[in-house]
Design a protein around this motif. Structure first.
Motif, PDB file in Angstrom:
ATOM      1  N   VAL A 128      33.256  80.232 -34.632  1.00 22.21           N
ATOM      2  CA  VAL A 128      33.723  81.554 -35.053  1.00 22.21           C
ATOM      3  C   VAL A 128      33.573  81.700 -36.572  1.00 22.21           C
ATOM      4  O   VAL A 128      33.129  82.736 -37.075  1.00 22.21           O
ATOM      5  CB  VAL A 128      35.181  81.800 -34.608  1.00 22.21           C
ATOM      6  N   ARG A 129      33.890  80.642 -37.302  1.00 20.86           N
ATOM      7  CA  ARG A 129      33.768  80.682 -38.772  1.00 20.86           C
ATOM      8  C   ARG A 129      32.308  80.846 -39.188  1.00 20.86           C
ATOM      9  O   ARG A 129      31.998  81.578 -40.122  1.00 20.86           O
ATOM     10  CB  ARG A 129      34.376  79.425 -39.389  1.00 20.86           C
ATOM     11  N   LYS A 130      31.404  80.159 -38.504  1.00 21.56           N
ATOM     12  CA  LYS A 130      29.978  80.267 -38.846  1.00 21.56           C
ATOM     13  C   LYS A 130      29.447  81.653 -38.489  1.00 21.56           C
ATOM     14  O   LYS A 130      28.610  82.211 -39.203  1.00 21.56           O
ATOM     15  CB  LYS A 130      29.152  79.173 -38.163  1.00 21.56           C
ATOM     16  N   MET A 131      29.945  82.226 -37.401  1.00 23.37           N
ATOM     17  CA  MET A 131      29.552  83.587 -37.040  1.00 23.37           C
ATOM     18  C   MET A 131      30.069  84.583 -38.086  1.00 23.37           C
ATOM     19  O   MET A 131      29.433  85.609 -38.336  1.00 23.37           O
ATOM     20  CB  MET A 131      30.068  83.958 -35.648  1.00 23.37           C
ATOM     21  N   ALA A 132      31.195  84.263 -38.705  1.00 23.05           N
ATOM     22  CA  ALA A 132      31.697  85.110 -39.790  1.00 23.05           C
ATOM     23  C   ALA A 132      30.712  85.091 -40.960  1.00 23.05           C
ATOM     24  O   ALA A 132      30.472  86.130 -41.590  1.00 23.05           O
ATOM     25  CB  ALA A 132      33.080  84.646 -40.232  1.00 23.05           C
ATOM     26  N   HIS A 133      30.120  83.924 -41.251  1.00 27.47           N
ATOM     27  CA  HIS A 133      29.093  83.841 -42.300  1.00 27.47           C
ATOM     28  C   HIS A 133      27.928  84.764 -41.966  1.00 27.47           C
ATOM     29  O   HIS A 133      27.446  85.502 -42.829  1.00 27.47           O
ATOM     30  CB  HIS A 133      28.546  82.403 -42.415  1.00 27.47           C
ATOM     31  N   VAL A 134      27.476  84.707 -40.719  1.00 29.62           N
ATOM     32  CA  VAL A 134      26.353  85.543 -40.290  1.00 29.62           C
ATOM     33  C   VAL A 134      26.698  87.018 -40.493  1.00 29.62           C
ATOM     34  O   VAL A 134      25.911  87.791 -41.046  1.00 29.62           O
ATOM     35  CB  VAL A 134      25.983  85.254 -38.813  1.00 29.62           C
ATOM     36  N   THR A 135      27.897  87.393 -40.080  1.00 26.34           N
ATOM     37  CA  THR A 135      28.340  88.786 -40.189  1.00 26.34           C
ATOM     38  C   THR A 135      28.477  89.228 -41.648  1.00 26.34           C
ATOM     39  O   THR A 135      28.038  90.323 -42.020  1.00 26.34           O
ATOM     40  CB  THR A 135      29.673  88.979 -39.443  1.00 26.34           C
ATOM     41  N   GLU A 136      29.083  88.388 -42.478  1.00 25.14           N
ATOM     42  CA  GLU A 136      29.252  88.723 -43.904  1.00 25.14           C
ATOM     43  C   GLU A 136      27.910  89.038 -44.559  1.00 25.14           C
ATOM     44  O   GLU A 136      27.784  90.016 -45.305  1.00 25.14           O
ATOM     45  CB  GLU A 136      29.866  87.543 -44.667  1.00 25.14           C
ATOM     46  N   TYR A 137      26.932  88.194 -44.294  1.00 27.06           N
ATOM     47  CA  TYR A 137      25.646  88.356 -44.961  1.00 27.06           C
ATOM     48  C   TYR A 137      24.749  89.376 -44.270  1.00 27.06           C
ATOM     49  O   TYR A 137      23.853  89.934 -44.907  1.00 27.06           O
ATOM     50  CB  TYR A 137      24.963  86.993 -45.159  1.00 27.06           C
ATOM     51  N   PHE A 138      24.995  89.689 -43.009  1.00 28.20           N
ATOM     52  CA  PHE A 138      24.343  90.805 -42.342  1.00 28.20           C
ATOM     53  C   PHE A 138      24.738  92.091 -43.072  1.00 28.20           C
ATOM     54  O   PHE A 138      23.891  92.908 -43.441  1.00 28.20           O
ATOM     55  CB  PHE A 138      24.776  90.852 -40.867  1.00 28.20           C
ATOM     56  N   ILE A 139      26.037  92.247 -43.302  1.00 31.42           N
ATOM     57  CA  ILE A 139      26.550  93.433 -43.997  1.00 31.42           C
ATOM     58  C   ILE A 139      26.043  93.470 -45.440  1.00 31.42           C
ATOM     59  O   ILE A 139      25.608  94.516 -45.925  1.00 31.42           O
ATOM     60  CB  ILE A 139      28.094  93.468 -43.936  1.00 31.42           C
ATOM     61  N   LEU A 140      26.095  92.325 -46.130  1.00 30.38           N
ATOM     62  CA  LEU A 140      25.629  92.294 -47.513  1.00 30.38           C
ATOM     63  C   LEU A 140      24.164  92.716 -47.596  1.00 30.38           C
ATOM     64  O   LEU A 140      23.790  93.508 -48.458  1.00 30.38           O
ATOM     65  CB  LEU A 140      25.814  90.911 -48.140  1.00 30.38           C
ATOM     66  N   TYR A 141      23.334  92.207 -46.695  1.00 35.31           N
ATOM     67  CA  TYR A 141      21.919  92.572 -46.723  1.00 35.31           C
ATOM     68  C   TYR A 141      21.751  94.086 -46.568  1.00 35.31           C
ATOM     69  O   TYR A 141      20.984  94.707 -47.302  1.00 35.31           O
ATOM     70  CB  TYR A 141      21.123  91.851 -45.620  1.00 35.31           C
ATOM     71  N   LEU A 142      22.459  94.673 -45.603  1.00 25.58           N
ATOM     72  CA  LEU A 142      22.330  96.123 -45.398  1.00 25.58           C
ATOM     73  C   LEU A 142      22.727  96.902 -46.645  1.00 25.58           C
ATOM     74  O   LEU A 142      22.064  97.869 -47.024  1.00 25.58           O
ATOM     75  CB  LEU A 142      23.162  96.564 -44.190  1.00 25.58           C
TER      76      LEU A 142
END
Length: 153
Positions: free
Chosen positions: A67-81
Motif C-alpha cells: 500500500v505504501r509503494k502504491m502511494a509512491h506511484v500515486t503521488e508521482y502520477f499526480i506530480l507528473y500530470l
C-alpha cells in the motif's frame, strides 16, 4: 507582448502553485521520521482490523508495504500530470511529455536524497523506480490522448 500582472498571477495560481503545493506534500511526507512513518503503517493495520481482516496476516503478506509503494506511484502520477500541465502551458509540443518526466525523476531523486537526512529513514534508488512507474503511467495516458486528438484532427 508582455503578460499583464493579472495574467501572471492567474498563470501562477493555475499552473505553478499546484505543482509547488504537491511537491510540498511529497516533501512533508518524506520528512516523517521512522516513528511517524511506522504510525502510518499502524493506521493501515487498524483499517484492516476494521474491515475484518487479520492484521498479522496482512503484515505477513506485506500488504502495508505494498500500500505504501502504491502511494509512491500515486503521488508521482499526480506530480507528473501537474508538471506536464505547467510545461505544456509554455510549450505544448510533444517534448513537454519528456521534459515533465525529467523534472519528476529529478524531483524523486532529490526527495530520496532528502530522506537520507531524516532520522530512521534512508535513500533507496528503488523508490525512484517505483515513483517512475506513476510518472510513466501518466506519460502514457497523456501520449495516448495526444495521439487520439491528432487522429480526430
Amino acid at each position: 507582448m508582455p503578460e499583464s500582472p493579472s495574467s501572471k498571477t492567474r498563470s501562477f495560481l493555475l499552473y505553478w502553485l499546484p505543482v509547488l503545493l504537491w511537491m510540498g506534500v511529497i516533501f512533508a511526507l518524506s520528512s516523517q521520521d521512522k516513528d511517524q512513518s511506522k504510525g502510518l503503517s499502524d493506521t493501515f493495520l487498524f483499517i484492516f482490523r476494521l474491515m475484518g481482516l487479520d492484521p498479522v496476516q496482512m503484515q505477513e503478506l506485506g500488504i502495508p508495504h505494498l500500500v505504501r509503494k502504491m502511494a509512491h506511484v500515486t503521488e508521482y502520477f499526480i506530480l507528473y500530470l501537474l508538471v506536464h500541465r505547467l510545461i505544456a502551458s509554455y510549450s505544448p509540443q510533444k517534448s513537454s511529455l519528456l521534459w515533465a518526466l525529467l523534472v519528476c525523476v529529478l524531483y524523486a531523486a532529490s526527495d530520496e536524497y532528502h530522506q537520507s537526512f531524516v532520522p530512521g529513514r534512508g535513500a533507496d534508488v528503488l523508490d525512484v523506480g517505483i515513483d517512475s512507474i506513476g510518472m510513466t503511467i501518466a506519460l502514457l495516458l497523456k501520449w495516448k490522448k495526444s495521439l487520439n486528438s491528432h487522429k480526430q484532427s
